[in-house]
Design an enzyme around this catalytic site. Structure first.
Site, PDB file in Angstrom:
ATOM      1  N   GLY A  78       9.293  17.852  87.644  1.00 32.26           N
ATOM      2  CA  GLY A  78       9.665  16.248  88.237  1.00 32.26           C
ATOM      3  C   GLY A  78       9.051  15.935  89.656  1.00 32.26           C
ATOM      4  O   GLY A  78       7.924  15.347  89.843  1.00 32.26           O
ATOM      5  N   CYS A 106      28.183   1.279 106.380  1.00 29.67           N
ATOM      6  CA  CYS A 106      29.470   1.707 107.429  1.00 29.67           C
ATOM      7  C   CYS A 106      29.891   3.109 107.057  1.00 29.67           C
ATOM      8  O   CYS A 106      30.985   3.227 106.571  1.00 29.67           O
ATOM      9  CB  CYS A 106      30.429   0.836 107.180  1.00 29.67           C
ATOM     10  N   GLU A 107      29.000   3.960 107.167  1.00 29.95           N
ATOM     11  CA  GLU A 107      29.507   5.447 107.210  1.00 29.95           C
ATOM     12  C   GLU A 107      28.678   6.285 108.302  1.00 29.95           C
ATOM     13  O   GLU A 107      27.439   6.157 108.130  1.00 29.95           O
ATOM     14  CB  GLU A 107      29.219   6.109 105.879  1.00 29.95           C
ATOM     15  N   GLU A 116       8.453  21.372  82.624  1.00 26.47           N
ATOM     16  CA  GLU A 116       9.408  20.151  82.942  1.00 26.47           C
ATOM     17  C   GLU A 116       9.388  19.787  84.468  1.00 26.47           C
ATOM     18  O   GLU A 116      10.206  19.617  85.215  1.00 26.47           O
ATOM     19  CB  GLU A 116      10.886  20.252  82.565  1.00 26.47           C
ATOM     20  N   GLY A 141      11.083  22.499  88.729  1.00 19.63           N
ATOM     21  CA  GLY A 141      11.538  23.184  89.759  1.00 19.63           C
ATOM     22  C   GLY A 141      10.503  23.662  90.851  1.00 19.63           C
ATOM     23  O   GLY A 141      11.223  24.135  91.901  1.00 19.63           O
ATOM     24  N   TYR A 150      13.616  11.387  93.139  1.00 19.90           N
ATOM     25  CA  TYR A 150      15.112  11.512  93.497  1.00 19.90           C
ATOM     26  C   TYR A 150      15.147  10.408  94.610  1.00 19.90           C
ATOM     27  O   TYR A 150      16.201  10.519  95.293  1.00 19.90           O
ATOM     28  CB  TYR A 150      15.527  12.986  93.902  1.00 19.90           C
TER      29      TYR A 150
HETATM   30  N1  LLP Z   1      14.474  20.250  84.056  1.00 24.33           N
HETATM   31  C1  LLP Z   1      15.582  20.194  84.176  1.00 24.33           C
HETATM   32  C2  LLP Z   1      16.717  20.799  83.039  1.00 24.33           C
HETATM   33  C3  LLP Z   1      16.115  19.885  85.443  1.00 24.33           C
HETATM   34  O1  LLP Z   1      17.666  20.007  85.438  1.00 24.33           O
HETATM   35  C4  LLP Z   1      15.607  19.233  86.346  1.00 24.33           C
HETATM   36  C5  LLP Z   1      16.119  18.727  87.882  1.00 24.33           C
HETATM   37  C6  LLP Z   1      14.113  19.286  86.215  1.00 24.33           C
HETATM   38  C7  LLP Z   1      13.666  20.031  85.026  1.00 24.33           C
HETATM   39  C8  LLP Z   1      13.122  18.781  87.299  1.00 24.33           C
HETATM   40  O2  LLP Z   1      13.248  19.732  88.488  1.00 24.33           O
HETATM   41  P1  LLP Z   1      12.248  19.323  89.650  1.00 24.33           P
HETATM   42  O3  LLP Z   1      10.649  20.000  89.093  1.00 24.33           O
HETATM   43  O4  LLP Z   1      12.203  17.807  90.040  1.00 24.33           O
HETATM   44  O5  LLP Z   1      12.512  20.347  90.710  1.00 24.33           O
HETATM   45  N2  LLP Z   1      18.558  15.188  93.250  1.00 24.33           N
HETATM   46  C9  LLP Z   1      17.996  16.437  93.631  1.00 24.33           C
HETATM   47  C10 LLP Z   1      17.182  17.143  92.706  1.00 24.33           C
HETATM   48  C11 LLP Z   1      18.145  17.443  91.378  1.00 24.33           C
HETATM   49  C12 LLP Z   1      17.442  18.326  90.343  1.00 24.33           C
HETATM   50  C13 LLP Z   1      18.111  18.396  89.133  1.00 24.33           C
HETATM   51  N3  LLP Z   1      17.357  18.925  87.864  1.00 24.33           N
HETATM   52  C14 LLP Z   1      17.102  16.183  94.815  1.00 24.33           C
HETATM   53  O6  LLP Z   1      16.994  15.012  95.404  1.00 24.33           O
HETATM   54  O7  LLP Z   1      16.758  17.232  95.392  1.00 24.33           O
END
Ligand code: LLP
Length: 421
Positions: free
Chosen positions: A277, A346-347, A275, A239, A375
């Site tokens: 991402g 087309c949106e 975790e 996050g 993402y």
């Molecule tokens: N762990 C869990 C349980 C999660 O649900 C997520 C993200 C992460 C780790 C990784 O979070 P990060 O470090 O990447 O913030 N599609 C959206 C983001 C959705 C995130 C969902 N969960 C976007 O494009 O902003």
């Protein structure tokens, strides 16, 4: 910091001019920088040094096997949320003992695949899920290592669609009920409690919500231990946010996050998992597109580009901002002009940016959407029968296509027209 910089008037990915990749693979495409990915992974790994820890890359942010392998070779673990992600991580060579399985709706088939193939831990999100996991594990004659994801009811102060730690969200078990759920876990034959899991949301730009959540986790750890549970591991989720604009954003750095982790849970002697991402993959990737037409509208000019919402959905889905830069470096002092930057779908929602100041551009010019490594490709679709765009990985002066663009024939061949249709 990333490795997409202008050199000799051309935007490069590390040592490769992006225009060269465009000439070979066509546009649009995603391009990732190995050096940036690894740099971000090591920032986290170093931030937690001194504590027993594992950085588990959130595969959902970018699941290409080449990316997973690159990170796994440096010792990263993986956080997966589906049987498909689990299979990808294993295919990329990640050992089961470095994979954590998160998500609210794991099926019995997914549980069985992970238990058979090897798993570090399941992050369990409800009692029915825990019952099912116990049954599946018992039927295989094993016990499933679990952490229970608790919902600490803190406000992550991020976009509503990516906030997960408030009591109204679907995620985790309310912290007020944690003790009874841990008692249930202890009574189930196929379950082995190893820790606590928490994740409160994505793109957080302030450490305080994390601090509030981790303090609650620390208190809970002590309570659960007093009740006889073995809490040896804390999974603190992902996050941490990234700067999406170059100008005014300065989210906390992994180092500061690490200091806060040590302050809140360091005294418990637990192994720490995180975790992340977006912070690892987000600024390690860009999407390159070409201007197809410049269209003069009523009081505004449109840049119609060959990338679209199906390739990069974040702007239309979350009103997300991505910096957009031309591959040819603008001359210093060039007068910018505002454009609406749109795709061919087309949106009206297929709009990347409104009234964005850009140097003057003409048809055929190439542009890069920055911060698109997380993402981006993973959320793409074939809407409007637009082929998924290729992914390219750069390392130093070399690049490779790590997912090829399918042909129309490949796409069409997947449809099955029954005899009676
Ligand atoms: N762990 C869990 C349980 C999660 O649900 C997520 C993200 C992460 C780790 C990784 O979070 P990060 O470090 O990447 O913030 N599609 C959206 C983001 C959705 C995130 C969902 N969960 C976007 O494009 O902003």
């Amino acid at each position: 910091m990333d490795h997409f910089l202008y050199r000799n008037g051309q935007l490069h990915a590390e040592d490769v001019p992006l225009s060269e990749i465009a000439a070979q693979v066509g546009t649009p495409f995603y391009c990732y920088s190995s050096a940036t990915l690894l740099r971000h992974f090591h920032l986290f790994d170093d931030a937690l040094s001194g504590m027993d820890h594992l950085v588990c890359f959130a595969v959902k942010s970018n699941s290409n096997q080449a990316i997973l392998k690159l990170l796994a070779d440096q010792g990263a673990g993986m956080d997966v949320v589906s049987g498909g992600e689990y299979a990808r991580a294993r295919a990329a060579g990640v050992p089961g003992e470095r994979i954590v399985f998160s998500g609210v709706g794991k099926t019995r088939a997914e549980m069985e695949a992970a238990l058979t193939g090897g798993i570090r831990q399941f992050n369990v999100e409800s009692e029915p899920e825990m019952q099912a996991l116990s049954e599946v594990a018992s039927s295989l004659g094993v016990s499933a290592p679990i952490a229970i994801r608790i919902n600490p009811d803190v406000d992550a102060k991020t976009h509503a669609k990516i906030s997960t730690g408030k009591s109204e969200n679907k995620f985790g078990i309310p912290i007020s009920r944690a003790r009874e759920v841990y008692a249930l876990a202890a009574s189930l034959p196929g379950i082995e409690v190893v820790g606590i899991d928490v994740h409160i949301g994505s793109q957080l730009t302030d450490l305080e919500p994390f601090r509030a959540a981790y303090q609650k986790v620390a208190e809970l750890t002590e309570q659960l231990r007093a009740e006889g549970h073995q809490i040896t591991r804390l999974d603190l989720g992902g996050g941490l946010g990234i700067p999406y604009t170059r100008s005014n954003e300065a989210p906390p750095l992994p180092h500061d996050y690490g200091v806060m982790v040590k302050e809140t849970v360091g005294h418990l002697g637990c192994e720490i998992e995180i975790e992340p991402g977006r912070l690892i993959s987000g600024n390690a990737g860009i999407m390159v597109t070409k201007v197809i037409y410049v269209k003069s509208g009523e009081g505004r000019d449109f840049l119609i580009v060959d990338g679209a919402m199906n390739d990069l959905v974040r702007p239309s889905m979350y009103e997300a901002h991505h910096d957009i830069v031309p591959l040819r470096e603008p001359n210093p002092g060039v007068e910018q002009q505002p454009y609406d930057i749109v795709g061919p779908v087309c949106e009206s929602g297929d709009t990347f940016a409104k009234q964005r100041d850009m140097p003057p551009l003409v048809a055929g010019d190439l542009m890069a959407f920055r911060s698109a490594g997380a993402y981006g490709a993973v959320m793409a679709s074939e809407y409007n029968t637009r082929p998924l765009i290729p992914e390219v990985l750069v390392q130093g002066d070399q690049f490779a296509v790590i997912r090829a663009r399918p042909s129309y024939e490949d796409i069409i061949a997947r449809d099955i027209v029954p005899d009676w249709a």
